[in-house]
Design a protein around this motif. Structure first.
Motif, PDB file in Angstrom:
ATOM      1  N   GLY A 106      48.226  64.074 -16.397  1.00 50.80           N
ATOM      2  CA  GLY A 106      47.640  62.852 -16.957  1.00 50.80           C
ATOM      3  C   GLY A 106      46.121  62.855 -16.844  1.00 50.80           C
ATOM      4  N   ALA A 107      45.610  63.276 -15.702  1.00 53.40           N
ATOM      5  CA  ALA A 107      44.161  63.354 -15.519  1.00 53.40           C
ATOM      6  C   ALA A 107      43.548  64.349 -16.507  1.00 53.40           C
ATOM      7  N   CYS A 137      35.135  59.444 -16.246  1.00 51.71           N
ATOM      8  CA  CYS A 137      35.845  58.846 -15.115  1.00 51.71           C
ATOM      9  C   CYS A 137      36.894  57.853 -15.610  1.00 51.71           C
ATOM     10  N   ARG A 138      36.521  57.001 -16.556  1.00 55.85           N
ATOM     11  CA  ARG A 138      37.471  56.029 -17.102  1.00 55.85           C
ATOM     12  C   ARG A 138      38.650  56.715 -17.766  1.00 55.85           C
ATOM     13  N   TYR A 139      38.379  57.759 -18.533  1.00 52.08           N
ATOM     14  CA  TYR A 139      39.449  58.458 -19.237  1.00 52.08           C
ATOM     15  C   TYR A 139      40.366  59.202 -18.267  1.00 52.08           C
ATOM     16  N   THR A 170      52.540  66.727 -10.311  1.00 52.25           N
ATOM     17  CA  THR A 170      52.372  67.435 -11.583  1.00 52.25           C
ATOM     18  C   THR A 170      52.038  66.453 -12.688  1.00 52.25           C
ATOM     19  N   GLY A 171      52.775  65.345 -12.738  1.00 50.25           N
ATOM     20  CA  GLY A 171      52.516  64.326 -13.751  1.00 50.25           C
ATOM     21  C   GLY A 171      51.123  63.750 -13.653  1.00 50.25           C
ATOM     22  N   LEU A 188      46.809  56.792 -14.638  1.00 50.50           N
ATOM     23  CA  LEU A 188      47.652  55.596 -14.725  1.00 50.50           C
ATOM     24  C   LEU A 188      48.706  55.745 -15.820  1.00 50.50           C
ATOM     25  N   ALA A 189      48.329  56.313 -16.940  1.00 49.70           N
ATOM     26  CA  ALA A 189      49.284  56.541 -18.027  1.00 49.70           C
ATOM     27  C   ALA A 189      50.369  57.516 -17.576  1.00 49.70           C
TER      28      ALA A 189
END
Length: 166
Positions: free
Chosen positions: A83-84, A6-8, A78-79, A14-15
């Motif tokens: 990212g996820a 979950c954190r990653y 898409t981004g 966010l990244a």
């Protein structure tokens, strides 16, 4: 493991927000430097997808504004999804360096962004030429690198908190 996943994933999302901002900034900078117009492919894609889904977007200026908004949101979405996925993959694929991961993510973003437009017959990458490829590839590589480095910073921070007493 569920907590770290979950954190990653959240760190990846966010990244990717930072990466998407960098992609848009790079694209707009290219427009400023070269004096080139913005691409209408995102809004044309949005319009075609809406047509295929049977969604009416209205008429005239309202329809065009909705297509522009949907096109931009498709890019942001898409981004975020990439990212996820990047965050989730980094749990298992830790030995890949940040620059290599970033370039890989940028290349994946290029393919993911262009596949629907190509499949819908709105563009043909074989006809783009060097300038066209660079104006598409460079912002996606910037997205990948910024996303990877931002993720790395957040993941390191989360890891250091887990290893601290208290």
């Amino acid at each position: 493991m569920k907590s770290i996943l979950c954190r990653y994933v959240v760190a990846g999302v966010l990244a990717a927000a930072a990466g998407t901002t960098a992609l848009y900034a790079t694209t707009y900078l290219d427009q400023v430097v070269r004096g080139r117009p913005s691409s209408d492919l995102p809004e044309r894609t949005a319009g075609r997808l809406a047509d295929l889904a049977g969604l009416g977007l209205g008429e005239g200026d309202k329809a065009e504004s909705r297509k522009q908004g949907i096109g931009a949101l498709l890019g942001i979405g898409t981004g975020v999804v990439l990212g996820a996925a990047y965050g989730g993959l980094r749990i298992r694929v830790r030995e890949v360096s940040v620059p290599v991961g970033g370039v890989g993510l940028g290349l994946v973003a290029t393919v993911v962004a262009n596949t629907p437009m190509t499949a819908l017959g709105l563009t043909d990458p074989r006809t783009w030429g060097t300038a066209g490829w660079l104006s598409d590839l460079v912002p996606h590589l910037v997205f990948g690198l910024v996303t990877a480095y931002a993720f790395h910073m957040m993941a390191d921070q989360a890891g250091s908190r887990r290893n601290q007493p208290g």
